[in-house]
Design a protein around this motif. Structure first.
Motif, PDB file in Angstrom:
ATOM      1  N   LYS A  56      43.577  25.030  34.861  1.00  0.00           N
ATOM      2  CA  LYS A  56      42.982  25.648  33.573  1.00  0.00           C
ATOM      3  C   LYS A  56      41.688  26.442  34.143  1.00  0.00           C
ATOM      4  N   GLU A  57      41.121  25.567  35.328  1.00  0.00           N
ATOM      5  CA  GLU A  57      39.821  26.272  35.658  1.00  0.00           C
ATOM      6  C   GLU A  57      40.372  27.709  36.369  1.00  0.00           C
ATOM      7  N   GLU A  58      41.055  27.578  37.327  1.00  0.00           N
ATOM      8  CA  GLU A  58      41.634  28.778  38.043  1.00  0.00           C
ATOM      9  C   GLU A  58      42.112  29.686  37.344  1.00  0.00           C
ATOM     10  N   LYS A  59      42.637  29.445  36.117  1.00  0.00           N
ATOM     11  CA  LYS A  59      43.228  30.650  35.207  1.00  0.00           C
ATOM     12  C   LYS A  59      42.006  31.072  34.547  1.00  0.00           C
ATOM     13  N   LEU A  60      41.029  30.188  34.137  1.00  0.00           N
ATOM     14  CA  LEU A  60      39.862  30.784  33.351  1.00  0.00           C
ATOM     15  C   LEU A  60      38.976  31.837  34.265  1.00  0.00           C
ATOM     16  N   LEU A  61      38.711  31.396  35.629  1.00  0.00           N
ATOM     17  CA  LEU A  61      38.153  32.333  36.418  1.00  0.00           C
ATOM     18  C   LEU A  61      38.717  33.655  36.698  1.00  0.00           C
ATOM     19  N   ALA A  62      40.138  33.553  36.849  1.00  0.00           N
ATOM     20  CA  ALA A  62      40.999  34.763  37.101  1.00  0.00           C
ATOM     21  C   ALA A  62      40.946  35.598  36.082  1.00  0.00           C
ATOM     22  N   VAL A  63      40.996  35.108  34.695  1.00  0.00           N
ATOM     23  CA  VAL A  63      40.943  35.797  33.433  1.00  0.00           C
ATOM     24  C   VAL A  63      39.401  36.655  33.397  1.00  0.00           C
ATOM     25  N   ALA A  64      38.369  35.903  33.916  1.00  0.00           N
ATOM     26  CA  ALA A  64      36.946  36.379  33.693  1.00  0.00           C
ATOM     27  C   ALA A  64      37.125  37.589  34.494  1.00  0.00           C
ATOM     28  N   LEU A  65      37.492  37.461  35.741  1.00  0.00           N
ATOM     29  CA  LEU A  65      37.475  38.467  37.077  1.00  0.00           C
ATOM     30  C   LEU A  65      38.145  39.518  36.557  1.00  0.00           C
ATOM     31  N   ASN A  66      39.608  39.341  36.048  1.00  0.00           N
ATOM     32  CA  ASN A  66      40.327  40.476  35.649  1.00  0.00           C
ATOM     33  C   ASN A  66      39.915  41.206  34.510  1.00  0.00           C
ATOM     34  N   ASN A  67      39.247  40.512  33.411  1.00  0.00           N
ATOM     35  CA  ASN A  67      38.464  41.205  32.521  1.00  0.00           C
ATOM     36  C   ASN A  67      37.105  42.095  32.846  1.00  0.00           C
ATOM     37  N   LEU A  68      36.355  41.632  33.904  1.00  0.00           N
ATOM     38  CA  LEU A  68      35.166  42.147  34.243  1.00  0.00           C
ATOM     39  C   LEU A  68      35.527  43.258  35.180  1.00  0.00           C
ATOM     40  N   ARG A  69      36.251  43.119  36.103  1.00  0.00           N
ATOM     41  CA  ARG A  69      36.490  44.276  37.157  1.00  0.00           C
ATOM     42  C   ARG A  69      36.774  45.511  36.566  1.00  0.00           C
ATOM     43  N   PRO A  70      37.631  45.815  35.642  1.00  0.00           N
ATOM     44  CA  PRO A  70      37.991  47.392  35.078  1.00  0.00           C
ATOM     45  C   PRO A  70      36.680  47.673  34.187  1.00  0.00           C
ATOM     46  N   LEU A  71      35.887  46.528  33.517  1.00  0.00           N
ATOM     47  CA  LEU A  71      34.723  46.979  32.726  1.00  0.00           C
ATOM     48  C   LEU A  71      33.587  47.746  33.762  1.00  0.00           C
ATOM     49  N   TYR A  72      33.493  46.850  34.837  1.00  0.00           N
ATOM     50  CA  TYR A  72      32.578  47.447  35.963  1.00  0.00           C
ATOM     51  C   TYR A  72      32.990  48.777  36.548  1.00  0.00           C
ATOM     52  N   LEU A  73      34.073  48.840  36.671  1.00  0.00           N
ATOM     53  CA  LEU A  73      34.571  50.256  37.467  1.00  0.00           C
ATOM     54  C   LEU A  73      34.343  51.377  36.156  1.00  0.00           C
TER      55      LEU A  73
END
Length: 87
Positions: free
Chosen positions: A65-82
């Protein structure tokens, strides 16, 4: 069989706080002080870099669950940053 990692609710709370901060720095969430949606790419990059470092340093030590939560956060933030950095 190796010990399974144990969930720590503080980890999830920390991730939510960091994702919220990144969202604010990317202009997705209003600044609670000013009420404006300002972009601060330097601060957003710092949060994103920290989360990526956390992902690398905790590999194999998180619950599923923690791995998935971290992956989701990164997957959502990366395109927003770009997107914000291209504007």
């Amino acid at each position: 069989m190796p010990d399974e990692p144990q969930a720590d609710p503080r980890f999830s709370e920390f991730l939510f706080l960091q994702a919220q901060n990144a969202g604010m720095f990317l202009g997705q969430i209003p600044n609670p002080v000013t009420g404006r949606n300002d972009i601060n790419l330097r601060a957003a990059k710092s949060v994103l870099d920290s989360l990526e470092m956390l992902e690398n340093k905790t590999r194999g030590n998180l619950t599923e669950k923690e791995e998935k939560l971290l992956a989701v956060a990164l997957n959502n933030l990366r395109p927003l940053y770009l997107q914000a950095s291209e504007e």
